[in-house]
Design a protein around this motif. Structure first.
Motif, short mmCIF file in Angstrom:
data_model
loop_
_atom_site.label_atom_id
_atom_site.label_comp_id
_atom_site.label_asym_id
_atom_site.label_seq_id
_atom_site.Cartn_x
_atom_site.Cartn_y
_atom_site.Cartn_z
N LEU A 19 0.83 -1.21 0.00
CA LEU A 19 0.00 0.00 0.00
C LEU A 19 0.86 1.26 0.00
O LEU A 19 0.57 2.23 -0.70
CB LEU A 19 -0.94 0.01 1.21
N PHE A 20 1.95 1.25 0.78
CA PHE A 20 2.84 2.39 0.82
C PHE A 20 3.43 2.66 -0.56
O PHE A 20 3.44 3.79 -1.03
CB PHE A 20 4.00 2.14 1.81
N GLN A 25 3.99 5.80 -5.33
CA GLN A 25 4.12 5.82 -6.78
C GLN A 25 3.09 6.78 -7.36
O GLN A 25 3.40 7.58 -8.24
CB GLN A 25 3.94 4.40 -7.34
N THR A 26 1.88 6.75 -6.86
CA THR A 26 0.83 7.65 -7.34
C THR A 26 1.18 9.11 -7.05
O THR A 26 0.96 9.99 -7.88
CB THR A 26 -0.53 7.30 -6.69
N LEU A 27 1.75 9.34 -5.88
CA LEU A 27 2.15 10.71 -5.49
C LEU A 27 3.48 11.13 -6.09
O LEU A 27 3.91 12.26 -5.91
CB LEU A 27 2.25 10.81 -3.96
N ALA A 32 10.13 8.80 -0.24
CA ALA A 32 9.39 8.04 0.77
C ALA A 32 9.38 6.54 0.42
O ALA A 32 9.55 5.69 1.30
CB ALA A 32 7.97 8.57 0.90
N ALA A 33 9.20 6.23 -0.85
CA ALA A 33 9.17 4.83 -1.28
C ALA A 33 10.52 4.17 -1.03
O ALA A 33 10.59 3.03 -0.55
CB ALA A 33 8.79 4.73 -2.75
N ASN A 50 9.23 -2.86 -8.06
CA ASN A 50 8.84 -2.32 -9.36
C ASN A 50 8.05 -1.03 -9.23
O ASN A 50 8.18 -0.13 -10.06
CB ASN A 50 8.09 -3.38 -10.16
N LEU A 51 7.26 -0.90 -8.18
CA LEU A 51 6.56 0.37 -7.94
C LEU A 51 7.54 1.48 -7.59
O LEU A 51 7.39 2.62 -8.04
CB LEU A 51 5.50 0.20 -6.84
#
Length: 101
Positions: A19-20, A25-27, A32-33, A50-51
């Protein structure tokens, strides 16, 4: 993402951290990732990696993505149940360098 801060306080299985990575990735937040990636270390899954790589590529940071890929290989060398790096990982890196010119 304050909800992620609250979510992280719960005892999570490593796979629950996807979820993180999806959120970051969306943001488009590779910082942070990558922090979560290093926190999980060899518990990272190939989907999470991969994300993270996609986050780097989408923010025009293919060199950073390559470094993360190398870090993932180092985690694999420590011994993992399932490979972290897969063909999608390499394709994402190639895509990043191709887009970067």
């Amino acid at each position: 993402c304050s909800f992620l801060d609250e979510y992280s306080k719960v005892e999570l299985d490593a796979k629950d951290h996807v979820l993180f990575f999806r959120t970051y990735q969306t943001l488009q937040d590779p910082d942070a990732a990558e922090a979560v990636f290093h926190k999980l270390g060899k518990e990272t899954t190939n989907l999470m990696l991969n994300l993270l790589l996609l986050s780097c590529v989408n923010t025009k940071q293919p060199e950073r993505a390559l470094k993360v890929l190398r870090d993932a290989h180092a985690y694999e060398a420590e011994g993992v149940r399932e490979p972290i790096v897969d063909v999608v990982s390499y394709n994402t890196i190639i895509k990043g360098f191709a887009q970067d010119g």
